[in-house]
Write a protein that holds these residues in place. Structure first.
Motif, mmCIF file in Angstrom:
data_model
loop_
_atom_site.group_PDB
_atom_site.id
_atom_site.type_symbol
_atom_site.label_atom_id
_atom_site.label_comp_id
_atom_site.label_asym_id
_atom_site.label_seq_id
_atom_site.Cartn_x
_atom_site.Cartn_y
_atom_site.Cartn_z
ATOM 1 N N GLU A 81 33.728 26.718 45.156
ATOM 2 C CA GLU A 81 32.373 27.551 44.543
ATOM 3 C C GLU A 81 32.897 28.954 44.232
ATOM 4 O O GLU A 81 33.609 29.528 45.176
ATOM 5 C CB GLU A 81 31.158 27.529 45.488
ATOM 6 N N THR A 82 32.398 29.454 43.173
ATOM 7 C CA THR A 82 32.956 30.612 42.569
ATOM 8 C C THR A 82 31.625 31.235 41.853
ATOM 9 O O THR A 82 30.601 30.782 41.336
ATOM 10 C CB THR A 82 34.093 30.915 42.072
ATOM 11 N N VAL A 83 31.583 32.712 41.948
ATOM 12 C CA VAL A 83 30.914 33.509 40.863
ATOM 13 C C VAL A 83 31.651 34.481 40.223
ATOM 14 O O VAL A 83 32.543 35.061 40.722
ATOM 15 C CB VAL A 83 29.761 34.206 41.606
ATOM 16 N N LEU A 84 31.462 34.544 38.743
ATOM 17 C CA LEU A 84 32.043 35.508 37.959
ATOM 18 C C LEU A 84 31.201 36.338 37.299
ATOM 19 O O LEU A 84 30.085 35.822 36.950
ATOM 20 C CB LEU A 84 32.758 34.824 36.924
ATOM 21 N N THR A 85 31.343 37.804 37.404
ATOM 22 C CA THR A 85 30.255 38.637 36.984
ATOM 23 C C THR A 85 30.941 39.622 36.086
ATOM 24 O O THR A 85 32.020 39.864 36.256
ATOM 25 C CB THR A 85 29.646 39.431 38.172
ATOM 26 N N THR A 86 30.381 39.965 35.100
ATOM 27 C CA THR A 86 30.769 40.932 34.095
ATOM 28 C C THR A 86 29.685 41.922 33.607
ATOM 29 O O THR A 86 28.373 41.611 33.872
ATOM 30 C CB THR A 86 31.547 40.294 32.949
ATOM 31 N N GLY A 87 29.751 42.970 32.825
ATOM 32 C CA GLY A 87 28.599 43.866 32.418
ATOM 33 C C GLY A 87 29.063 45.310 32.248
ATOM 34 O O GLY A 87 30.110 45.902 32.272
#
Length: 171
Positions: A81-87
């Motif tokens: 399980e992972t989360v990728l964030t960008t912005g």
């Protein structure tokens, strides 16, 4: 793989009056053009681990690479399980995206060659990878490649109108 059109909802609690949900194709365009992502994984003892890295959107998934001895690869071996964030690192301008899902190692060499070409096209010749032994090779090192197909994603429009969109994908 997710359905082509996820369920899209605007969360009015965190959105300005009159804000509209962002269409998924618009979010995908932002994922494709983003240069830096933060990948969040979970250590075996339950503590979080977060690190920046480049990623490529291809075939309905975000892809990233990491050395097999790096902390994120070790974490993913125990819990995918992972989360990728960008912005944009501003509170009132830009758009932030969060993609949640399981990281699955890509080992098919034809797919890895397509991904290597996509990396170099997006990031330039510094990111030229050779593909062999089910890995990316760059200089003296090698890296595993992971695909994260979105299960849930969030978009945060910042500045008027503020908005929070959630996309849920069918399995």
């Amino acid at each position: 793989m997710p359905s082509t059109e996820p369920r899209t909802d605007l969360d009015a609690r965190y959105s300005s009056p009159g804000a509209e949900a962002t269409p998924w194709p618009e979010a995908v365009a932002k994922l494709k053009s983003a240069e830096l992502f933060w990948v969040s994984t979970v250590r075996p003892d339950g503590r979080p681990h977060v690190t920046p890295l480049p990623a490529v959107w291809l075939d309905g998934a975000l892809h990233f690479a990491t050395g097999p001895e790096e902390r994120k690869a070790k974490n993913l071996a125990a819990n995918p399980e992972t989360v990728l964030t960008t912005g944009v690192n501003l509170w009132d301008k830009g758009y932030d995206l969060v993609v949640e899902g399981a990281a699955v190692r890509v080992t098919d060499e034809a797919r890895l060659r397509r991904l290597a070409a996509a990396w170099e096209e997006k990031y330039g010749s510094f990111w030229h990878y050779e593909v062999r032994d089910s890995c990316f090779h760059h200089g003296p090192g090698h890296a595993y490649v992971f695909a994260v197909t979105p299960r849930t994603a969030f978009g945060f429009g910042k500045g008027e109108p503020f908005s929070q969109t959630r996309w849920r994908f069918e399995r």
